[in-house]
Scaffold this active site. Structure first.
Site, PDB file in Angstrom:
ATOM      1  N   ARG A   1      49.199 -37.564 -10.626  1.00 21.83           N
ATOM      2  CA  ARG A   1      48.326 -38.098 -11.678  1.00 21.83           C
ATOM      3  C   ARG A   1      47.435 -36.969 -12.206  1.00 21.83           C
ATOM      4  NH1 ARG A   1      44.238 -37.078  -9.356  1.00 21.83           N
ATOM      5  NH2 ARG A   1      43.008 -37.589 -11.183  1.00 21.83           N
ATOM      6  N   GLY A   2      46.552 -37.336 -13.138  1.00 21.87           N
ATOM      7  CA  GLY A   2      45.704 -36.318 -13.771  1.00 21.87           C
ATOM      8  C   GLY A   2      46.488 -35.689 -14.911  1.00 21.87           C
TER       9      GLY A   2
ATOM     10  N   ARG B   1      53.365 -42.977 -19.173  1.00 19.97           N
ATOM     11  CA  ARG B   1      51.923 -43.183 -19.352  1.00 19.97           C
ATOM     12  C   ARG B   1      51.544 -42.672 -20.748  1.00 19.97           C
ATOM     13  NH1 ARG B   1      48.013 -41.578 -14.587  1.00 19.97           N
ATOM     14  NH2 ARG B   1      46.777 -43.192 -15.622  1.00 19.97           N
TER      15      ARG B   1
ATOM     16  N   GLN C   1      39.377 -42.654  -7.822  1.00 19.92           N
ATOM     17  CA  GLN C   1      39.789 -41.244  -7.742  1.00 19.92           C
ATOM     18  C   GLN C   1      38.637 -40.340  -7.301  1.00 19.92           C
ATOM     19  OE1 GLN C   1      40.528 -43.282 -10.307  1.00 19.92           O
ATOM     20  NE2 GLN C   1      42.433 -42.717 -11.314  1.00 19.92           N
TER      21      GLN C   1
ATOM     22  N   ASP D   1      41.723 -36.220 -20.842  1.00 15.48           N
ATOM     23  CA  ASP D   1      43.161 -36.539 -20.906  1.00 15.48           C
ATOM     24  C   ASP D   1      43.734 -36.246 -22.287  1.00 15.48           C
ATOM     25  OD1 ASP D   1      43.919 -38.034 -18.231  1.00 15.48           O
ATOM     26  OD2 ASP D   1      41.853 -38.482 -18.762  1.00 15.48           O
TER      27      ASP D   1
ATOM     28  N   ASN E   1      38.943 -39.785 -21.677  1.00 15.20           N
ATOM     29  CA  ASN E   1      38.905 -39.463 -20.247  1.00 15.20           C
ATOM     30  C   ASN E   1      38.809 -40.779 -19.489  1.00 15.20           C
ATOM     31  OD1 ASN E   1      38.876 -37.394 -18.173  1.00 15.20           O
ATOM     32  ND2 ASN E   1      36.785 -38.045 -17.744  1.00 15.20           N
ATOM     33  N   LYS E   2      38.812 -40.684 -18.171  1.00 15.88           N
ATOM     34  CA  LYS E   2      38.817 -41.875 -17.328  1.00 15.88           C
ATOM     35  C   LYS E   2      37.747 -42.885 -17.726  1.00 15.88           C
ATOM     36  CE  LYS E   2      41.200 -42.673 -14.762  1.00 15.88           C
ATOM     37  NZ  LYS E   2      42.358 -43.492 -15.124  1.00 15.88           N
TER      38      LYS E   2
HETATM   39  O1  MRU Z   1      44.578 -42.177 -14.318  1.00 19.01           O
HETATM   40  P1  MRU Z   1      44.504 -40.764 -13.831  1.00 19.01           P
HETATM   41  O2  MRU Z   1      43.968 -40.614 -12.449  1.00 19.01           O
HETATM   42  O3  MRU Z   1      45.760 -39.974 -14.087  1.00 19.01           O
HETATM   43  O4  MRU Z   1      43.371 -40.226 -14.795  1.00 19.01           O
HETATM   44  C1  MRU Z   1      43.349 -39.029 -15.366  1.00 19.01           C
HETATM   45  C2  MRU Z   1      42.247 -38.312 -14.765  1.00 19.01           C
HETATM   46  O5  MRU Z   1      42.442 -37.759 -13.714  1.00 19.01           O
HETATM   47  C3  MRU Z   1      40.913 -38.284 -15.363  1.00 19.01           C
HETATM   48  O6  MRU Z   1      40.738 -38.996 -16.513  1.00 19.01           O
HETATM   49  C4  MRU Z   1      40.417 -36.875 -15.404  1.00 19.01           C
HETATM   50  O7  MRU Z   1      39.063 -36.882 -15.556  1.00 19.01           O
HETATM   51  C5  MRU Z   1      41.044 -36.063 -16.502  1.00 19.01           C
HETATM   52  S1  MRU Z   1      42.581 -35.473 -16.100  1.00 19.01           S
HETATM   53  C6  MRU Z   1      42.201 -34.085 -15.219  1.00 19.01           C
END
Ligand code: MRU
Length: 347
Positions: free
Chosen positions: A51-52, A94, A193, A234, A244-245
């Protein structure tokens, strides 16, 4: 980065297999998952074994390379159909992280030449990801003053990339330089996370930190307990709006109110300059089970899933939000730190 004194990357490709740190088991168990074909890699992205933004990007590039190897004995026409279908399947895993589309598109283009070219391109993207994260650490370290209390959201550490990470890379560098920093880690519901992955990373690197509830950040800001916020991204679009998250937006609004610098750390591979504003970013909606249930370990150290909400109630689970450019102090990239309004200068 090291785990128990052994060097690991988050994801890598050897032969026809892709290896990844199984992030659904962390921090309770450290295990490497082997994906033997591109469809398995698609599943690993969907289920968030990897992920990320950088992690899914590099995995998507490797998945495309796997598909081209799988098709390499087919006739030209069948080969082309196979890799095109693979591209569509990979891009359906995704929707939000730009890196996934950037990497799969680039490797797809090379796969039309040969599977050898596709593999080389996928490995190049992985190398660039780690290099960019390291540079982000160097530039980001410049804005960290000694004795800073820094807040971060979600996990934008090395687990979210191939190595180093983005938001955490400057933190590692500042900590190594003995700047006496402290990190507040938002737990980042629903998938935690922050509490699971960021806290695990920071402990491994001996960075002083504490996990806080997602709704504690504004309170800490009001008491002068946060000097700086750094999060990942993201997708960053042309006007600087940044996905972002989920939960990032409210941190940025609160930081603006309290005059606390709010930085985004992201490589240029996360920029989507074809999209003009954040309104056009597709926000992934994930299963309501991620809100209704939580996973953890019981007293026998076994991972268990338990219901944490009123039985029978439904949930809504948007995975990302968009922070408007005007709330972002600066974007830390591998090319330097830029103001959101100056994005065009680096492209
Ligand atoms: O849903 P995820 O865990 O894949 O989310 C993405 C992220 O890890 C975060 O939004 C993060 O802050 C940016 S990606 C390094």
């Amino acid at each position: 980065m090291k785990v128990d004194n052994k060097y690991y990357q988050t994801v890598w490709m050897e032969g026809t297999s892709i290896y990844m740190i199984e992030q659904n088991l962390l921090p309770f168990e450290f295990k490497i998952f082997e994906s033997k074909n591109y469809l398995q890699t698609c599943d690993a992205i969907k289920t968030m074994i990897v992920r990320g933004a950088g992690g899914v990007g590099v995995s998507a590039g490797f998945a495309m390379a796997q598909a081209s190897i799988e098709a390499s004995n087919l006739s030209k026409e069948k080969y082309n159909n196979y890799v095109y279908t693979a591209l569509k399947n990979i891009q359906a895993t995704r929707p939000t992280a730009q890196n996934l589309f950037m990497a799969s598109d680039k490797v797809y283009e090379k796969s039309l030449i040969s599977s050898e070219e596709a593999i080389l391109e996928a490995q190049k993207i992985a190398k660039e990801d780690a290099w960019a994260s390291k540079k982000i650490g160097e530039y980001g370290n410049e804005i960290i003053k000694p004795n800073s209390k820094i807040a971060t959201h979600c996990n934008a550490g090395w687990l979210a990339f191939v190595d180093y990470g983005t938001a955490l890379s400057p933190i590692y560098k500042a900590n190594k330089e003995g700047k006496n920093i402290f990190v507040w880690v938002d737990e980042t519901r629903p998938r935690s996370q922050g509490a699971r992955l960021t806290a695990w990373e920071l402990r491994n690197e001996n960075v002083p930190h504490k996990i806080i509830a997602d709704n504690a950040t504004a309170h800490l800001m009001s008491r002068g307990e946060i000097d700086l916020i750094i999060t990942g991204a993201d997708r960053i679009v042309a006007n600087g709006d940044t996905a972002n998250k989920i939960g990032t937006l409210e941190k940025a609004i609160a930081a603006n109110y309290y005059n606390i610098p709010f930085y985004i750390a992201a490589p240029t591979s996360t920029f989507d300059i074809k999209t003009k504003t954040g309104k056009d970013i597709i926000i992934e909606e994930r299963s309501e089970d991620e809100i209704l249930y939580q996973k953890g370990v019981n007293s026998d150290n076994k991972i268990e899933k338990i219901l944490v909400a009123s039985p029978g109630s439904r949930a809504f689970n948007p995975a990302f939000d968009v922070t408007p450019a005007e709330l972002i102090t600066g974007i830390i990239t591998e090319k330097g730190i830029i103001k959101p309004e100056n994005i065009s200068e680096i492209f």
